[in-house]
Design a protein around this motif. Structure first.
Motif, PDB file in Angstrom:
ATOM      1  N   TYR A   1       0.812  -1.215   0.000  1.00  0.00           N
ATOM      2  CA  TYR A   1       0.000   0.000   0.000  1.00  0.00           C
ATOM      3  C   TYR A   1       0.849   1.270   0.000  1.00  0.00           C
ATOM      4  O   TYR A   1       0.311   2.377   0.071  1.00  0.00           O
ATOM      5  CB  TYR A   1      -0.904   0.025   1.229  1.00  0.00           C
ATOM      6  N   ALA A   2       2.168   1.117  -0.080  1.00  0.00           N
ATOM      7  CA  ALA A   2       3.059   2.279   0.002  1.00  0.00           C
ATOM      8  C   ALA A   2       3.295   2.909  -1.369  1.00  0.00           C
ATOM      9  O   ALA A   2       4.369   3.452  -1.624  1.00  0.00           O
ATOM     10  CB  ALA A   2       4.383   1.870   0.629  1.00  0.00           C
ATOM     11  N   THR A   3       2.315   2.828  -2.262  1.00  0.00           N
ATOM     12  CA  THR A   3       2.449   3.453  -3.576  1.00  0.00           C
ATOM     13  C   THR A   3       2.721   4.947  -3.405  1.00  0.00           C
ATOM     14  O   THR A   3       1.932   5.651  -2.780  1.00  0.00           O
ATOM     15  CB  THR A   3       1.167   3.256  -4.399  1.00  0.00           C
ATOM     16  N   PRO A   4       3.847   5.439  -3.949  1.00  0.00           N
ATOM     17  CA  PRO A   4       4.197   6.846  -3.728  1.00  0.00           C
ATOM     18  C   PRO A   4       3.290   7.796  -4.501  1.00  0.00           C
ATOM     19  O   PRO A   4       2.666   7.429  -5.491  1.00  0.00           O
ATOM     20  CB  PRO A   4       5.640   6.936  -4.254  1.00  0.00           C
ATOM     21  N   ARG A   5       3.279   9.016  -4.056  1.00  0.00           N
ATOM     22  CA  ARG A   5       2.569  10.081  -4.758  1.00  0.00           C
ATOM     23  C   ARG A   5       3.413  10.551  -5.942  1.00  0.00           C
ATOM     24  O   ARG A   5       4.625  10.773  -5.818  1.00  0.00           O
ATOM     25  CB  ARG A   5       2.306  11.236  -3.802  1.00  0.00           C
ATOM     26  N   MET A   6       2.784  10.703  -7.086  1.00  0.00           N
ATOM     27  CA  MET A   6       3.465  11.232  -8.264  1.00  0.00           C
ATOM     28  C   MET A   6       3.923  12.663  -8.001  1.00  0.00           C
ATOM     29  O   MET A   6       3.201  13.463  -7.402  1.00  0.00           O
ATOM     30  CB  MET A   6       2.523  11.187  -9.462  1.00  0.00           C
TER      31      MET A   6
ATOM     32  N   ILE B   1       5.676   3.214  -9.408  1.00  0.00           N
ATOM     33  CA  ILE B   1       5.354   1.787  -9.336  1.00  0.00           C
ATOM     34  C   ILE B   1       4.871   1.491  -7.927  1.00  0.00           C
ATOM     35  O   ILE B   1       5.524   1.860  -6.943  1.00  0.00           O
ATOM     36  CB  ILE B   1       6.575   0.906  -9.646  1.00  0.00           C
ATOM     37  N   GLY B   2       3.726   0.828  -7.811  1.00  0.00           N
ATOM     38  CA  GLY B   2       3.195   0.485  -6.496  1.00  0.00           C
ATOM     39  C   GLY B   2       2.558  -0.887  -6.488  1.00  0.00           C
ATOM     40  O   GLY B   2       2.442  -1.555  -7.517  1.00  0.00           O
ATOM     41  N   GLY B   3       2.153  -1.279  -5.312  1.00  0.00           N
ATOM     42  CA  GLY B   3       1.440  -2.539  -5.173  1.00  0.00           C
ATOM     43  C   GLY B   3      -0.052  -2.336  -5.353  1.00  0.00           C
ATOM     44  O   GLY B   3      -0.680  -2.955  -6.206  1.00  0.00           O
ATOM     45  N   GLU B   4      -0.604  -1.436  -4.542  1.00  0.00           N
ATOM     46  CA  GLU B   4      -2.032  -1.146  -4.618  1.00  0.00           C
ATOM     47  C   GLU B   4      -2.264   0.339  -4.373  1.00  0.00           C
ATOM     48  O   GLU B   4      -1.527   0.981  -3.627  1.00  0.00           O
ATOM     49  CB  GLU B   4      -2.806  -1.944  -3.575  1.00  0.00           C
ATOM     50  N   GLN B   5      -3.310   0.858  -4.977  1.00  0.00           N
ATOM     51  CA  GLN B   5      -3.778   2.209  -4.692  1.00  0.00           C
ATOM     52  C   GLN B   5      -5.172   2.355  -5.252  1.00  0.00           C
ATOM     53  O   GLN B   5      -5.460   1.830  -6.332  1.00  0.00           O
ATOM     54  CB  GLN B   5      -2.864   3.265  -5.333  1.00  0.00           C
ATOM     55  N   GLN B   6      -6.037   3.016  -4.513  1.00  0.00           N
ATOM     56  CA  GLN B   6      -7.377   3.216  -5.044  1.00  0.00           C
ATOM     57  C   GLN B   6      -7.310   4.129  -6.265  1.00  0.00           C
ATOM     58  O   GLN B   6      -6.435   4.983  -6.395  1.00  0.00           O
ATOM     59  CB  GLN B   6      -8.296   3.809  -3.980  1.00  0.00           C
ATOM     60  N   GLU B   7      -8.238   3.917  -7.173  1.00  0.00           N
ATOM     61  CA  GLU B   7      -8.209   4.610  -8.456  1.00  0.00           C
ATOM     62  C   GLU B   7      -8.667   6.062  -8.347  1.00  0.00           C
ATOM     63  O   GLU B   7      -8.233   6.921  -9.116  1.00  0.00           O
ATOM     64  CB  GLU B   7      -9.104   3.844  -9.434  1.00  0.00           C
ATOM     65  N   ALA B   8      -9.548   6.346  -7.400  1.00  0.00           N
ATOM     66  CA  ALA B   8     -10.078   7.697  -7.224  1.00  0.00           C
ATOM     67  C   ALA B   8     -10.468   7.904  -5.766  1.00  0.00           C
ATOM     68  O   ALA B   8     -10.514   6.959  -4.987  1.00  0.00           O
ATOM     69  CB  ALA B   8     -11.290   7.922  -8.134  1.00  0.00           C
ATOM     70  N   ASP B   9     -10.707   9.154  -5.425  1.00  0.00           N
ATOM     71  CA  ASP B   9     -11.144   9.514  -4.069  1.00  0.00           C
ATOM     72  C   ASP B   9     -10.079   9.262  -3.007  1.00  0.00           C
ATOM     73  O   ASP B   9     -10.394   9.074  -1.830  1.00  0.00           O
ATOM     74  CB  ASP B   9     -12.430   8.761  -3.672  1.00  0.00           C
ATOM     75  N   GLY B  10      -8.832   9.267  -3.412  1.00  0.00           N
ATOM     76  CA  GLY B  10      -7.756   9.097  -2.443  1.00  0.00           C
ATOM     77  C   GLY B  10      -7.190  10.432  -2.000  1.00  0.00           C
ATOM     78  O   GLY B  10      -7.675  11.502  -2.386  1.00  0.00           O
ATOM     79  N   ALA B  11      -6.126  10.368  -1.193  1.00  0.00           N
ATOM     80  CA  ALA B  11      -5.470  11.605  -0.766  1.00  0.00           C
ATOM     81  C   ALA B  11      -4.841  12.310  -1.953  1.00  0.00           C
ATOM     82  O   ALA B  11      -4.805  13.554  -2.022  1.00  0.00           O
ATOM     83  CB  ALA B  11      -4.408  11.281   0.287  1.00  0.00           C
ATOM     84  N   PHE B  12      -4.342  11.525  -2.903  1.00  0.00           N
ATOM     85  CA  PHE B  12      -3.839  12.065  -4.170  1.00  0.00           C
ATOM     86  C   PHE B  12      -4.002  10.970  -5.209  1.00  0.00           C
ATOM     87  O   PHE B  12      -3.450   9.882  -5.064  1.00  0.00           O
ATOM     88  CB  PHE B  12      -2.373  12.471  -4.056  1.00  0.00           C
ATOM     89  N   ASP B  13      -4.757  11.259  -6.266  1.00  0.00           N
ATOM     90  CA  ASP B  13      -5.107  10.228  -7.238  1.00  0.00           C
ATOM     91  C   ASP B  13      -4.089  10.204  -8.379  1.00  0.00           C
ATOM     92  O   ASP B  13      -4.182  10.966  -9.345  1.00  0.00           O
ATOM     93  CB  ASP B  13      -6.513  10.482  -7.791  1.00  0.00           C
TER      94      ASP B  13
END
Length: 259
Positions: A178-183, A191-203
């Motif tokens: 879940y440690a996908t970095p912010r662009m 490159i990450g393992g998982e991240q929600q597609e929308a409605d996150g802290a930074f999409d």
């Protein structure tokens, strides 16, 4: 040697203060005072993985992720669940012990989950990486070519990518699980393992789509949680062998859940 004695040695060799309040890094099932015939390291305690470990004579499982389908391994609402009963019965019947090492693995220097993930996608120079590994520079290539390399090297069946495949990229930022970095403006590919597609802290996904529309070289590659952190558990097994000499230790991979 008992499972409890093995965990005590892990605590002494981890290199960071041990947080006894961690609800993750605890025994999940089995008798900690049972003798250990062999250790299996894995990222996820699936039933299939348990069967392969048992067949190999490895009765202690050290996992990075949970066993009972939630982060706290809370089982109070699972008593009537038939799958919970089958899984617990199998572990107990075969004298297996399950222990989790998550929080302290991520606090270690290096963090094996990051080191393994960087290696698995073909990025060199990450042998001492921590959870915040910084930006890596690769020989310039296209996003499509790089994504194809990542897919080939990791063996991922369900790689997800966003961005223009023809974009020229060279600056890579990686975070497993879940440690996908912010662009950021300095990075070409996250490159990450998982991240929600929308409605996150930074999409990241929407950001990359907007960038691609404007001709900016930005991309996202999502490996999946298991694929991104699994190589670290192979490195973890190698690390265990540096101070546990009298018990067989084997990396037993969990199967990729997606297809």
């Amino acid at each position: 040697m008992t499972a409890r004695e093995i965990v005590d040695l892990i605590k002494k060799n981890t290199g960071v203060p041990w947080n006894e309040q961690s609800y993750r890094d605890t025994f999940k099932l089995g008798n900690p005072d049972s003798s250990v015939k062999g250790i299996a390291t894995t990222v996820m305690v699936t039933f299939d993985m348990l069967k392969r470990a048992n067949a190999a004579g490895l009765n202690m499982v050290i996992a990075h992720e949970d066993t009972f389908w939630n982060d706290r391994d809370d089982t109070k609402d699972l008593a009537g669940n038939p799958l919970y009963k089958l899984k617990t019965d199998y572990i107990l019947k075969n004298g297996m012990i399950v222990w989790r090492d998550h929080d302290h693995m991520h606090a270690m220097k290096p963090d094996f989950t990051v080191v393994g993930s960087l290696r698995s996608v073909g990025i060199k120079g990450g042998e001492n990486a921590t959870m915040r590994p910084g930006i890596y520079t690769i020989p310039e290539t296209t996003l499509g070519e790089f994504a194809a390399q990542v897919k080939r090297l990791t063996g991922s069946r369900a790689l997800r990518c966003a961005g223009d495949p023809k974009a020229r990229v060279s600056k890579i930022l990686l975070g497993p699980g879940y440690a996908t970095p912010r662009m950021t403006t300095e990075v070409d590919v996250v490159i990450g393992g998982e991240q929600q597609e929308a409605d996150g802290a930074f999409d990241n996904v929407e950001y990359v789509m907007d960038a691609a529309s404007l001709g900016m070289a930005k991309g996202v590659i999502m490996l999946g949680h298991v694929i991104s952190e699994q190589p670290g558990m192979e490195d973890f097994a190698k690390w265990l062998r540096t101070f546990l000499h009298d018990v067989p230790i084997q990396f037993v991979p969990a199967e990729e859940p997606f297809w």
